[in-house]
Design a protein around this motif. Structure first.
Motif, mmCIF file in Angstrom:
data_model
loop_
_atom_site.group_PDB
_atom_site.id
_atom_site.type_symbol
_atom_site.label_atom_id
_atom_site.label_comp_id
_atom_site.label_asym_id
_atom_site.label_seq_id
_atom_site.Cartn_x
_atom_site.Cartn_y
_atom_site.Cartn_z
ATOM 1 N N ASN A 86 -80.725 -31.415 -33.946
ATOM 2 C CA ASN A 86 -81.008 -32.073 -35.220
ATOM 3 C C ASN A 86 -79.841 -32.037 -36.199
ATOM 4 O O ASN A 86 -79.999 -32.444 -37.359
ATOM 5 N N CYS A 110 -78.277 -29.588 -37.841
ATOM 6 C CA CYS A 110 -78.589 -28.788 -39.036
ATOM 7 C C CYS A 110 -77.628 -27.611 -39.105
ATOM 8 O O CYS A 110 -77.904 -26.537 -38.547
ATOM 9 N N GLN A 126 -87.998 -27.747 -35.585
ATOM 10 C CA GLN A 126 -87.955 -29.189 -35.818
ATOM 11 C C GLN A 126 -88.348 -29.501 -37.264
ATOM 12 O O GLN A 126 -87.751 -30.364 -37.922
ATOM 13 N N ASN A 184 -85.535 -27.775 -39.823
ATOM 14 C CA ASN A 184 -84.249 -28.474 -39.815
ATOM 15 C C ASN A 184 -84.253 -29.653 -40.780
ATOM 16 O O ASN A 184 -83.279 -29.862 -41.525
ATOM 17 N N ARG A 185 -85.321 -30.409 -40.788
ATOM 18 C CA ARG A 185 -85.401 -31.579 -41.653
ATOM 19 C C ARG A 185 -85.421 -31.171 -43.127
ATOM 20 O O ARG A 185 -84.723 -31.768 -43.957
ATOM 21 N N SER A 228 -91.713 -34.245 -42.340
ATOM 22 C CA SER A 228 -91.046 -33.329 -41.406
ATOM 23 C C SER A 228 -92.014 -32.800 -40.366
ATOM 24 O O SER A 228 -91.690 -32.734 -39.165
#
Length: 361
Positions: free
Chosen positions: A94, A96, A162, A165-166, A332
């Motif tokens: 992702n 990040c 997941q 990270n967003r 997210s």
């Protein structure tokens, strides 16, 4: 006592890293937020900015904390090194940088590197599994390197990363440093953070000890991978319900439908560098919903594409911090749940060698 003093000294530096919303300082938090902050220091080792950034929306804060705590931090049957390998691999997928820095530091401390690769083959296999399962087609043909009784921990760790990270890509910088701190200080910062995290781990956080932060809720169908692990199932059920509630509170129904429609056809791969796709997508929304739709879609599918103009346009119609946290957290988690729904976690999902031929040569 020494760890407690260091934790207290780092509180202001942790909240100073939060961008885009007004950070809730440790001493100014109401009781619900303050309890999560205390538990962060007790079970994580530090007032971790990726969780603290949620404080403007206390129920979302509690949900994010429960999901992270029960999967990554509570000792289970899956070794911490393998969960940190999953966390690092997901964060790399992702893009990040903040999360890569944090989790790779912990991973290297646990297993080390040799000739450019992780020393522990189990950690390497866990990372490869997480990377493959970022997309449904690659995951379908990749070995599952853990027994099914570890599925809740391993998939749960991947899903919460997941999600985080967003959020981190939007609300934190590239390194776990306060504004103005030199990048060269990361060597010392990493050493201190790893020491605090390992000190907290040695205390052995108890499963389910924080579930009462949120009311009980049914486990969603797409989270059946958590079945059989009461604490993780409880954490995800409660967290998902809280964040769904935040979505209903702050995200127009038409925007939520648009995001879910795009996620249904998403294959896990990056959307590229152009934002033309999102402008086409929001064109069908009412004019007063397009700014929310743009931010929600980018959060779910391309958080790396979000710049200040996207946030400012949303803020023009929804200026309060809670609405911003609500929308981005809902988007997210919707994306994270989508990835979790296709992850392979049963050993029988692993590819098998071809059967011996019974046909005469």
């Amino acid at each position: 006592m020494r760890a407690t003093l260091v934790q207290a000294g780092l509180r202001g530096l942790s909240t100073a890293q939060v961008r885009q919303v007004r950070a809730v300082r440790y001493g100014a938090a109401d009781e619900k937020v303050a309890r999560v902050y205390r538990e962060l220091e007790r079970d994580f080792g530090v007032l971790a900015p990726p969780i603290a950034l949620h404080a403007p929306s206390p129920d979302v804060l509690a949900g994010a904390w429960l999901m992270l705590r029960e999967t990554l931090l509570v000792p289970g049957t899956a070794p911490r090194a393998q969960k940190e390998a999953v966390s690092t691999a997901v964060s790399e997928t992702n893009n990040c940088p903040f999360c890569i820095s944090m989790h790779s530091s912990m991973l290297i401390d646990l297993v080390g590197y040799h000739d450019g690769a992780l020393r522990e083959p189990e950690a390497r296999a866990a990372a490869a599994w997480a990377t493959a399962n970022a997309t449904p087609d690659e995951g379908a043909g990749h070995p599952v390197p853990f027994p099914v009784e570890q599925a809740a921990e391993m998939v749960g760790t991947a899903v919460v990363l997941q999600y985080l990270n967003r959020m981190v890509n939007i609300f934190l910088g590239e390194l776990p440093l306060p504004p103005g701190a030199p990048a060269a200080s990361m060597t010392v910062v990493r050493r201190v953070l790893v020491w605090l995290i390992k000190s907290a781990e040695r205390q052995g956080p108890r499963p389910g000890a924080s579930l009462d932060l949120l009311p009980d809720a049914p486990l969603p169908e797409d989270m059946k991978w958590a079945e059989g692990h009461a604490a993780i199932a409880g954490a995800y059920a409660r967290g998902a319900a809280a964040i769904e509630g935040a979505g209903r509170r702050s995200v127009p129904a038409e925007v939520r439908s648009l995001v879910l429609e795009h996620l249904e056809h998403w294959d896990g791969r990056p959307m590229g560098v152009s934002r033309a796709w999102v402008e086409d997508a929001v064109a069908g929304l009412a004019a007063d919903q397009r700014d929310a739709g743009r931010l929600a879609l980018l959060t779910a599918l391309a958080s790396y594409q979000i710049d200040q103009s996207v946030l400012d346009r949303f803020r023009a119609g929804s200026p309060d911090d809670r609405s911003l946290i609500d929308l981005t957290s809902w988007s997210s988690l919707a994306a994270a749940r989508r990835v979790g729904s296709w992850m392979r976690f049963r050993p029988e999902d692993a590819p098998r060698p071809p059967a011996a031929s019974t046909t005469p040569e």
